[in-house]
Design a protein around this motif. Sequence first.
Motif, PDB file in Angstrom:
ATOM      1  N   TRP A  51      45.599  42.136  39.927  1.00 38.04           N
ATOM      2  CA  TRP A  51      44.495  41.458  40.426  1.00 38.04           C
ATOM      3  C   TRP A  51      44.517  40.260  41.421  1.00 38.04           C
ATOM      4  CZ3 TRP A  51      39.914  43.051  38.552  1.00 38.04           C
ATOM      5  CH2 TRP A  51      39.865  44.000  37.734  1.00 38.04           C
ATOM      6  N   TYR A  63      38.016  39.777  42.399  1.00 36.86           N
ATOM      7  CA  TYR A  63      37.062  40.014  41.438  1.00 36.86           C
ATOM      8  C   TYR A  63      35.671  40.522  42.065  1.00 36.86           C
ATOM      9  CZ  TYR A  63      40.395  37.830  38.039  1.00 36.86           C
ATOM     10  OH  TYR A  63      41.613  37.426  37.732  1.00 36.86           O
ATOM     11  N   TRP A  67      36.650  45.904  43.967  1.00 35.04           N
ATOM     12  CA  TRP A  67      37.940  45.819  43.159  1.00 35.04           C
ATOM     13  C   TRP A  67      37.961  46.179  41.777  1.00 35.04           C
ATOM     14  CZ3 TRP A  67      42.311  46.963  45.460  1.00 35.04           C
ATOM     15  CH2 TRP A  67      43.703  46.612  44.498  1.00 35.04           C
ATOM     16  N   THR A  68      36.908  45.491  41.299  1.00 31.89           N
ATOM     17  CA  THR A  68      36.780  45.480  39.726  1.00 31.89           C
ATOM     18  C   THR A  68      36.381  47.201  39.280  1.00 31.89           C
ATOM     19  OG1 THR A  68      35.837  43.336  39.511  1.00 31.89           O
ATOM     20  CG2 THR A  68      35.218  44.761  37.795  1.00 31.89           C
ATOM     21  N   LEU A  72      39.487  49.079  37.245  1.00 30.35           N
ATOM     22  CA  LEU A  72      39.066  49.652  35.795  1.00 30.35           C
ATOM     23  C   LEU A  72      39.126  51.083  35.788  1.00 30.35           C
ATOM     24  CD1 LEU A  72      38.562  48.024  33.231  1.00 30.35           C
ATOM     25  CD2 LEU A  72      38.100  46.719  35.452  1.00 30.35           C
ATOM     26  N   GLY A 123      42.463  45.371  32.494  1.00 30.62           N
ATOM     27  CA  GLY A 123      41.245  44.611  32.410  1.00 30.62           C
ATOM     28  C   GLY A 123      40.436  45.102  31.357  1.00 30.62           C
ATOM     29  N   GLY A 279      34.208  49.242  34.473  1.00 29.13           N
ATOM     30  CA  GLY A 279      34.054  48.585  36.024  1.00 29.13           C
ATOM     31  C   GLY A 279      32.720  48.031  36.261  1.00 29.13           C
ATOM     32  N   GLY A 282      31.985  45.309  34.294  1.00 29.05           N
ATOM     33  CA  GLY A 282      32.645  43.921  34.425  1.00 29.05           C
ATOM     34  C   GLY A 282      32.044  43.331  36.063  1.00 29.05           C
ATOM     35  N   ALA A 283      31.471  44.265  36.825  1.00 27.39           N
ATOM     36  CA  ALA A 283      30.800  43.774  38.070  1.00 27.39           C
ATOM     37  C   ALA A 283      29.650  43.126  37.612  1.00 27.39           C
ATOM     38  CB  ALA A 283      30.524  44.952  38.914  1.00 27.39           C
ATOM     39  N   HIS A 287      34.055  38.207  36.294  1.00 27.46           N
ATOM     40  CA  HIS A 287      35.425  38.376  35.778  1.00 27.46           C
ATOM     41  C   HIS A 287      35.859  37.798  34.408  1.00 27.46           C
ATOM     42  CE1 HIS A 287      35.610  34.066  37.161  1.00 27.46           C
ATOM     43  NE2 HIS A 287      36.899  34.189  36.578  1.00 27.46           N
ATOM     44  N   LEU A 290      36.191  40.371  31.699  1.00 20.82           N
ATOM     45  CA  LEU A 290      37.369  41.312  31.800  1.00 20.82           C
ATOM     46  C   LEU A 290      38.370  40.958  30.476  1.00 20.82           C
ATOM     47  CD1 LEU A 290      37.425  41.705  35.557  1.00 20.82           C
ATOM     48  CD2 LEU A 290      36.351  43.429  33.927  1.00 20.82           C
TER      49      LEU A 290
END
Length: 425
Positions: A51, A63, A67-68, A72, A123, A279, A282-283, A287, A290
């Motif tokens: 991360w 984040y 990428w998130t 995930l 995460g 994921g 999380g988006a 962050h 997570l």
Amino acid sequence: MAQDTAQPAAPSTPARALLPLILPAVAVGVGASLLFLGVSSAAEALQDVLWRNLPDALGVGRYSVLWTVVMLTATGVAVGLVVWKVPGHAGPDPATTGLDAPVLPPVVLPGLVLATALMLAGGPSLGPENPIIAVNVGLAFWLGRRLVPRAPGVLWPALAEAATIGALFGTPVAAALVISEALAGKQLKGPLWDSVFAPLAAAATGALTTTLVAHPSFDLHLPSFGRPGWGDLLASLVIASAAALLGMAAVRAFPYVHGAFARLGHPMLVLPAGGLVLGLLGALGGHLTLFKGLEEVGEIAADPDGWSAGEFATMTVVKLAALLVAASCGFRGGRIFPAVFVGAAFGLCAHALVPGVHPSVGVAAGVLGMLLAVTRQGWISLFTAAVLVASPSIIALLCFASLPAWLLVTGRPQMQLRDDGTPVR
């Protein structure tokens, strides 16, 4: 003359029977703590790579949405490979297990450790408690039966569970409360203190080892809370009950979400699909929603007025949904630490909506209600909620607040399933 029908008190265990238990308890306590710290340290190092170092090297936001979602989903693939290919398949379906871990064969334990470390680093919203307890129980039982064959087999799981809980919370008090709760419904052969003597020694050793090595702290350093008033009592009752109801909504959905993922059949479909959903969550939540949530709850508690009520509400709902998905799709982990974040965010949302609600009262009551719903462990819920706020006066409020919250959750489905997919009650 009326006859005295009182049963004679059970005899106390002589000291010579308790003394030989101290050395095994100390050994298990040190070992359980070191394994927990080792897995946590390895996961944190991998988390930094995944991360921080890797996205920086690729020029991608750490984040960012891309990428998130990628991380995930990749975590789901990695854990799915462990569950599919590693001997023992990383243990039983985590949806069917709780803090009271079964004794797993030694062949299962390496895969379970690997799956847990990957989960913690990648995460998903789960903590280390359930799998670490299971690993320590399996190791203690296997080694104990070989090194001390005369000791009763039931001794080792009890020592390992207590030691790991002590290590996780950095204090033996939590373990002592859990042990007392477990023994409450059993017919004891002697005084309670005799029964908890060895587990308490293991828990104290595990807690002290963790404290000396890692210096953990659960105090969120919230604004100072003085003498409670009637408004604080009302707020704690309402927030704890509302948090319990919110937690029960996730508990009610648990078997359905688990069943939906289970229909995918193969771990290389179930876990990547779960990772993709996590994921996307999380988006949506950012962050802070997570990981297991322990560091993140400290961040939101450090500035109770730094987010709006809507932002706190979003974090609450997203984190609870992430906990529900992660626990349903096969990631190896526990539910206590993410539930703490959910409860804290819920309490801070109440503070943002009604500024008269003290942040300490909101956080403690929110955590209490959420943990009662998710864990159904009364003592653990009270202890965790109280230890987050460094104020003895909060304990009386929490004891009152636990009563209506407990009435809302007791006798209802738990966030744990039987092998056939039906909820435990």
